[in-house]
Design a protein around this motif. Structure first.
Motif, mmCIF file in Angstrom:
data_model
loop_
_atom_site.group_PDB
_atom_site.id
_atom_site.type_symbol
_atom_site.label_atom_id
_atom_site.label_comp_id
_atom_site.label_asym_id
_atom_site.label_seq_id
_atom_site.Cartn_x
_atom_site.Cartn_y
_atom_site.Cartn_z
ATOM 1 N N THR A 39 0.801 -1.225 0.000
ATOM 2 C CA THR A 39 0.000 0.000 0.000
ATOM 3 C C THR A 39 0.831 1.270 0.000
ATOM 4 O O THR A 39 0.346 2.334 -0.395
ATOM 5 C CB THR A 39 -0.960 0.007 1.217
ATOM 6 O OG1 THR A 39 -1.651 -1.250 1.263
ATOM 7 C CG2 THR A 39 -1.982 1.120 1.124
ATOM 8 N N VAL A 51 -5.530 3.157 -1.341
ATOM 9 C CA VAL A 51 -6.397 2.678 -0.269
ATOM 10 C C VAL A 51 -7.795 2.383 -0.811
ATOM 11 O O VAL A 51 -8.385 1.328 -0.540
ATOM 12 C CB VAL A 51 -6.464 3.708 0.878
ATOM 13 C CG1 VAL A 51 -7.589 3.368 1.843
ATOM 14 C CG2 VAL A 51 -5.143 3.745 1.627
ATOM 15 N N ILE A 131 -3.620 -1.929 5.324
ATOM 16 C CA ILE A 131 -3.940 -0.785 4.458
ATOM 17 C C ILE A 131 -3.971 0.504 5.272
ATOM 18 O O ILE A 131 -3.390 1.529 4.877
ATOM 19 C CB ILE A 131 -5.286 -1.013 3.754
ATOM 20 C CG1 ILE A 131 -5.178 -2.183 2.760
ATOM 21 C CG2 ILE A 131 -5.736 0.242 3.021
ATOM 22 C CD1 ILE A 131 -6.498 -2.606 2.160
ATOM 23 N N PHE A 135 -1.283 3.853 5.064
ATOM 24 C CA PHE A 135 -1.782 5.181 4.715
ATOM 25 C C PHE A 135 -1.454 6.202 5.808
ATOM 26 O O PHE A 135 -0.998 7.317 5.527
ATOM 27 C CB PHE A 135 -3.289 5.134 4.486
ATOM 28 C CG PHE A 135 -3.884 6.474 4.160
ATOM 29 C CD1 PHE A 135 -3.652 7.068 2.931
ATOM 30 C CD2 PHE A 135 -4.660 7.153 5.091
ATOM 31 C CE1 PHE A 135 -4.185 8.314 2.621
ATOM 32 C CE2 PHE A 135 -5.199 8.397 4.794
ATOM 33 C CZ PHE A 135 -4.963 8.980 3.564
#
Length: 368
Positions: A39, A51, A131, A135
């Motif tokens: 990610t 995402v 994920i 982020f």
């Protein structure tokens, strides 16, 4: 060897995912770490889009995996068929970048479903945790600064271009060194394309900031195009100049003109960085220099092939010079706007237009 921000953030995202997985009591925090690796992206915007794409593809993949488990079971053939179906769906939805992680989700969920719902939900939670961890790390830790990277590469590219141009006619560099630096320049230009796209992708919500950034992007695009024109001039000299025998006087004039263009390009970057004295102007070459080079070619006694090859070089010089002059005007306009003088001090074309209008008014009054 230096550790880049993306390398550091990838390692940190993996560590955060593992720690959060253990803290939440997941049975398989390793899956969260694997997801975090997939990610991490080089920009916040791309990370956010990744995402969204990962959530879409993974939810779809898990749903298909659960349905397939009920219908086909968890045999190797059924898992392979579901993977094929998921790949086709990702390609149809144009989210190809998520195929790898989505297939991981499909396999682990179908394998875990045979052990019961709690295990399947644990695997899905690990995917979502990875994920989220990637982020948050990408946003909070050293967010990408594409503007600074772009300008550093522009300066490095201009230095390489200047060295290549200044030695293209005089032939002072070794052939191996010249080729190596030419390849390095091409690599820099590819990176500049990528940084420009990432900077252009970033979202700005305030209208004033959005307008300012759009004007900045115009300047950056011109910087990139100018370097591309300079690279084209290097290639033109390399392919055409050494294939024919030209007059010594033309060689010297072309060498001087190229030297003037390199100095002009360098001073434009000084002006952009605010290193030049107030009121100092960039040393733009004379407009007649390029014309004189062309006139010498047409007036020479050389054969048609020689004249044609030399004209290719002069046209490349003109294209490079034209981009430099455009960049000069854009930098002037940007700096006037940044000083708040945009409304009070018109740009050069605007001043010339007003002067022509005033002259026409004066002529009309005189006739009256």
């Amino acid at each position: 060897m230096t550790i880049g921000a993306r390398v550091f953030k990838t390692g940190l995202a993996v560590a955060v995912a593992l720690w959060a997985g253990e803290w939440l009591g997941l049975d398989s925090p390793l899956l969260a770490a694997i997801t975090a690796i997939f990610t991490i992206q080089p920009s916040i915007y791309r990370s956010w889009m990744q995402v969204l794409d990962q959530l879409q593809s993974n939810v779809l993949g898990v749903a298909i995996a659960l349905v397939a488990f009920w219908v086909l079971g968890s045999t190797p053939i059924s898992v392979g068929l579901v993977c094929i179906l998921v790949i086709l769906l990702c390609l149809k939805l144009k989210i190809e970048d998520t195929i790898g992680l989505t297939l991981v989700a499909v396999v682990v969920v179908m394998e875990a479903r045979s052990q019961g719902w709690p295990v399947a939900l644990d695997r899905l939670a690990g995917l979502l945790l990875g994920i989220s961890s990637a982020f948050l790390v990408n946003v909070a830790i050293m967010p990408p600064r594409h503007r600074g990277r772009f300008m550093r590469l522009v300066q490095e590219g201009q230095g390489l271009l200047s060295r290549l141009l200044r030695t293209s006619v005089s032939n002072e560099l070794k052939e191996s060194v010249f080729r190596e630096e030419q390849e390095k320049l091409e690599s820099i230009l590819k990176k500049l394309d990528e940084y420009y796209r990432m900077f252009a992708e970033e979202r700005v919500w305030l209208r004033r900031s959005r307008i300012r950034r759009s004007k900045l992007l115009i300047v950056y695009k011109e910087m990139l195009l100018t370097l591309r024109r300079g690279e084209s001039l290097v290639e033109a000299v390399e392919e055409q100049y050494w294939a024919v025998s030209s007059e010594a006087s033309w060689n010297e004039a072309a060498d001087r003109h190229i030297e003037a263009l390199c100095g002009y390009h360098e001073q434009l970057l000084w002006k952009w960085e605010g290193k030049m004295k107030p009121g100092a102007a960039s040393a733009a070459p004379s407009l007649e220099d390029g014309v004189l080079l062309t006139e010498r070619i047409t007036a020479s006694a050389a054969d048609a092939v020689t004249r044609s090859r030399l004209l290719v070089i002069t046209s490349s010089m003109f294209a490079y010079e034209d981009r430099l002059r455009r960049l000069d005007r854009l930098i002037d306009h940007w700096q006037l706007r940044e000083r708040g003088d945009d409304d009070e001090t018109p740009t050069v074309p605007a001043r010339e237009k007003r002067e022509r209008e005033r002259a026409k008014e004066g002529e009309g009054a005189a006739k009256g």
